[in-house]
Design an enzyme around this catalytic site. Sequence first.
Site, short mmCIF file in Angstrom:
data_model
loop_
_atom_site.label_atom_id
_atom_site.label_comp_id
_atom_site.label_asym_id
_atom_site.label_seq_id
_atom_site.Cartn_x
_atom_site.Cartn_y
_atom_site.Cartn_z
N LYS A 262 38.19 45.79 38.61
CA LYS A 262 38.92 46.42 37.52
C LYS A 262 38.15 46.37 36.20
O LYS A 262 38.72 46.15 35.14
CB LYS A 262 40.32 45.82 37.36
N SER B 197 44.07 44.75 33.23
CA SER B 197 43.88 45.81 34.22
C SER B 197 44.06 45.26 35.63
O SER B 197 44.68 45.90 36.50
CB SER B 197 42.49 46.43 34.06
N GLY C 32 36.00 49.04 35.51
CA GLY C 32 35.46 50.39 35.39
C GLY C 32 34.72 50.81 36.64
O GLY C 32 33.88 51.70 36.62
N HIS D 212 31.42 43.68 45.45
CA HIS D 212 32.03 42.88 44.38
C HIS D 212 31.46 41.46 44.37
O HIS D 212 31.86 40.63 43.55
CB HIS D 212 33.54 42.76 44.58
N ARG E 9 44.64 53.87 35.36
CA ARG E 9 45.75 53.53 34.50
C ARG E 9 45.53 54.13 33.11
O ARG E 9 46.04 55.18 32.79
CB ARG E 9 45.93 52.01 34.42
N ARG F 221 33.50 43.68 32.01
CA ARG F 221 34.39 44.15 30.95
C ARG F 221 34.89 42.96 30.14
O ARG F 221 34.92 41.83 30.63
CB ARG F 221 35.57 44.88 31.61
#
Length: 335
Positions: free
Chosen positions: A85, A176, A87, A146, A301, A168
């Site tokens: 989460k 997020s 991007g 990931h 979102r 982020r």
Amino acid sequence: MAEADQHSNSSSEPLLPNMIEQEEKISQECRDIISSLPREEGWFHESIYLFQGFWEPAWLIQGALEFQKHFKPRDDDILLVTTPKSGTTWLKAILYATLNRSNFPPNSHNHPLLTNSPHMLLPYMEATHQGDRIDGMASPRLLFTHLPYSALPESVKHSSCKIVFLCRNPKDNFISLWHFANKIRPKTLGTLSLEEAFDKFCRGVSPVGPFWDHVLGYWLESLKRLEKVKFLKFEDVKDRPVATLKILAHFIGHSFSQEEEANGVIDNILSLCSFENLSNLKVNKEGELPDTNIATGAFFRRGQVGDSVNYLSSESIKKLDSIAGKKFGPYGLKF
């Protein structure tokens, strides 16, 4: 440029297998390993385990083991890595469009991103059995994981393949992640409260977390190996999209020519891959990802910077800032 069959690989075996089915196929070897691992209730799953220093459900631990043991990188592979989460969907689309722009001009009416979720165009390495499908992909292969740097296959670390890492601001990343978790959590687990999620995140118990260690691992490696690891922040991509895309294209060995720039190719890629465009495509807002139980709309979102102030108290903001300062400050990393 990549050959056209870079895209055709998405039409065979699913790149994102059904999570429930995968949980039922855990090997005995993996079950033996997780039996002695620390366990917590997961954000998306009933159980997650601390494996090699990061938290994952059993089926992704099995996938990570397969990735570590069997993956054979090519020197021209491009491996996209993100904290969940941060991007991910956006950068998958940008990289795919950039790498495949000769075969699929970004302003074409039949571009794969118009009819495929970005998540279906890049193999998710710890969720995908390797087999002939990935081995048969045309070069350069665009792959995704990931996993933290410490858990990447040694073969990847010692190859010349490129790693693009995206993270982020931890406050926005947390919010997020919390929203996403409540979109895809099984109903049997109930709603994950903001307070419970916050406690988990601060303690490091988050998907492929601790978040702090995940980010720091790639940051430190990018300082040591600038030619191998490109460290990106979501906020910088948002603030300077054109400059960032040019840097990214150069890093992966597919720089834009002067003619391409003059013809608006960069702008076309950014327009195609914009949050507004992707989130409004039918393929990204109706139904579920093929062969998964995840609604396509769950991945979109707001895509904004600073949204966390609408959810976090001043005390919570101070706590996350304090943790980030202690974890990242000594190494010169700031958000």
